[in-house]
Design an enzyme around this catalytic site. Structure first.
Site, PDB file in Angstrom:
ATOM      1  CD  GLU A 162      -0.753  -8.062   4.219  1.00  0.00           C
ATOM      2  OE1 GLU A 162      -0.194  -7.755   3.153  1.00  0.00           O
ATOM      3  OE2 GLU A 162      -0.374  -9.013   4.940  1.00  0.00           O
ATOM      4  CD  GLU A 336      -2.261 -12.953   4.826  1.00  0.00           C
ATOM      5  OE1 GLU A 336      -1.079 -12.761   4.462  1.00  0.00           O
ATOM      6  OE2 GLU A 336      -3.229 -12.427   4.273  1.00  0.00           O
TER       7      GLU A 336
HETATM    8  C1  FCB Z   1       0.579 -11.020   2.450  1.00  0.00           C
HETATM    9  C2  FCB Z   1      -0.683 -11.076   1.609  1.00  0.00           C
HETATM   10  C3  FCB Z   1      -0.993 -12.449   1.075  1.00  0.00           C
HETATM   11  C4  FCB Z   1       0.252 -13.179   0.637  1.00  0.00           C
HETATM   12  C5  FCB Z   1       1.294 -13.164   1.726  1.00  0.00           C
HETATM   13  C6  FCB Z   1       2.556 -13.917   1.403  1.00  0.00           C
HETATM   14  O1  FCB Z   1       1.120  -9.747   2.372  1.00  0.00           O
HETATM   15  O2  FCB Z   1      -1.794 -10.639   2.359  1.00  0.00           O
HETATM   16  O3  FCB Z   1      -1.925 -12.304   0.039  1.00  0.00           O
HETATM   17  O4  FCB Z   1       0.721 -12.656  -0.537  1.00  0.00           O
HETATM   18  O5  FCB Z   1       1.619 -11.845   2.046  1.00  0.00           O
END
Ligand code: FCB
Length: 428
Positions: A162, A336
């Site tokens: 990110e 994620e």
């Molecule tokens: C993302 C991050 C991770 C965590 C989630 C909730 O943006 O990559 O580290 O904080 O959100």
């Protein structure tokens, strides 16, 4: 579902779980420094002790086995490997990831390694951090080192997690380390992060790494006004995606201006061929026309929302994967996806978290539907394996499949962990 090739995992990051920030020669990172700033972290906490994973990794690995994960996404702490960011190597830092990777392989769990999940060595920040082009070259040195150490054991290397957050939350809104509020700094950081990615890809390939990619965060944008949607999409999604696709930066108030030096070969380097794209997805944004330099207004989220205030919108993941399948040439991994809820534990064997079960169920269904319709999706990772240090929110937001009682460091499975385990047993 082909269990041999489709990865079912959970994700974590070094600073959020490891603790042991001063052990075995780890150097300080920008998050150690940022967390000391009064008011920076909601509960005044830091990545110490986090989940003490540096000490308890064997127990965490046992939980992964219990869950039946076929993959585990984790990040390497740059300041453990190179305490000053470059130059001197800390063998004890490398040894920790050596043990972890060997343990994963023994357990039949595929390691999915991220090089940079926001914990920049403080020594590099003191020399300009991501505002400085030098940091991109330091990253390449670090990438080569980790690539060489793990190329035979780790099949997936992601350069950055990110970069949108590192650049904009770190340098524009000031919510994340290093906590600046300066648009020019944000654009410089963004470009240097992408350059670091490009140089990192070259370094990893040079070291013999098999599959190399990057992890981006996407926000599914909707609204009645096409122009407002397009503007928000450029900022949230295309700013990092377009350069990786060889299209340069999209036009927007966030397009790097002449103050950001872009050298002739930079854009080529950024657009190297990749082996995969990691997709982080949590929610959507609903937008309307607004005012100012960035004329976009964000409408309040529709219900239900999570403890982060993020709308639960699984259809956005389906639509996003379909779009990425059309617009990009890469195999996709949901690296994620997950939700925070105010989980409570009063000594039971299981923590009941029906909302998380519903969230994960719906999102996994959306992802697999996109796959069934042809999207080249090859894996899905829940954020997160365990409750952890949620950046500016400290320990106030719990995302884990496992509940962590931080004072005792005990792990208690949530209902969602049982749910995931059952899904994986049945071949999902
Ligand atoms: C993302 C991050 C991770 C965590 C989630 C909730 O943006 O990559 O580290 O904080 O959100």
């Amino acid at each position: 579902m082909d269990r041999e090739t489709f990865l079912f995992g959970a994700a974590t990051s070094a600073y959020q779980i490891e603790g042991a920030t001063q052990e075995d020669g780890r150097g300080p990172s920008i998050w150690d420094a940022f967390a000391r700033r009064p008011g920076a972290i909601r509960d005044g906490s830091s990545g110490e002790p986090a989940c003490q994973h540096y000490r308890l990794w064997r127990e965490d690995l046992a939980w992964m086995r219990w869950l039946g994960l076929t993959a585990y996404r984790f990040s390497v702490a740059w300041p453990r490997i190179l305490p000053e960011g470059k130059g001197r190597i800390n063998p004890k830092g490398l040894a920790f990831y050596d043990r972890l990777v060997d343990g994963l392989l023994e357990a039949g769990i595929t390691p999915f390694l991220t090089l940079y999940h926001w914990d920049l060595p403080l020594a590099l920040e003191e020399r300009g951090g991501w505002r400085s082009r030098e940091t991109a070259f330091a990253f390449a040195e670090y990438a080569a080192l980790v690539g060489k150490a793990f190329k035979d054991r780790v099949p997936f290397f992601a350069t950055l997690n990110e970069p949108w957050c590192s650049a904009f939350l770190g340098h524009l809104t000031g919510e994340h380390a290093p906590g600046l509020r300066n648009p020019e700094a944000a654009l410089r950081a963004a470009h240097h992060l992408l350059l670091a990615h490009g140089l990192g890809v070259e370094a990893l390939r040079g070291a013999g790494a098999k599959r190399v990619g990057i992890v981006l965060n996407f926000t599914w944008v909707e609204g009645e006004d096409a122009e407002a949607v397009d503007r928000a999409d450029r900022y949230h999604n295309r700013f990092f995606l377009d350069p990786l696709l060889g299209r340069g930066y999209p036009e927007s108030p966030f397009t790097p201006s002449p103050q950001v030096p872009i050298y002739p070969r930079d854009l080529e380097r950024i657009a190297q061929p990749l082996d995969f794209l990691g997709v982080n997805y949590y929610t959507r944004a609903r937008v309307a026309p607004g005012e100012g330099v960035y004329p976009v207004r964000y409408l309040p989220p529709e219900k239900p929302t999570t403890a982060m205030g993020w709308e639960v919108y699984p259809e956005g993941l389906y639509l996003l994967l379909k779009r990425l399948a059309r617009e990009t040439p890469w195999p996709l991994y949901v690296t994620e996806n997950g939700a925070a809820y105010p989980d409570l534990w009063a000594g039971e064997e299981v923590v009941e978290d029906p909302e998380r079960v519903a969230y994960l169920e719906a999102h996994l269904e959306a992802a697999l539907r996109a796959r069934a319709e042809g999207a080249p999706l090859q894996g899905y990772f829940v954020w997160s394996l365990l409750d952890n240090f949620e950046w500016a929110h400290g320990y106030t937001k719990r995302f884990g499949l496992l509940y962590v009682d931080f004072p005792t460091q005990r792990r208690i499975p949530k209902r969602s962990a049982f749910w995931y385990r059952e899904r994986l047993r049945g071949g999902a």
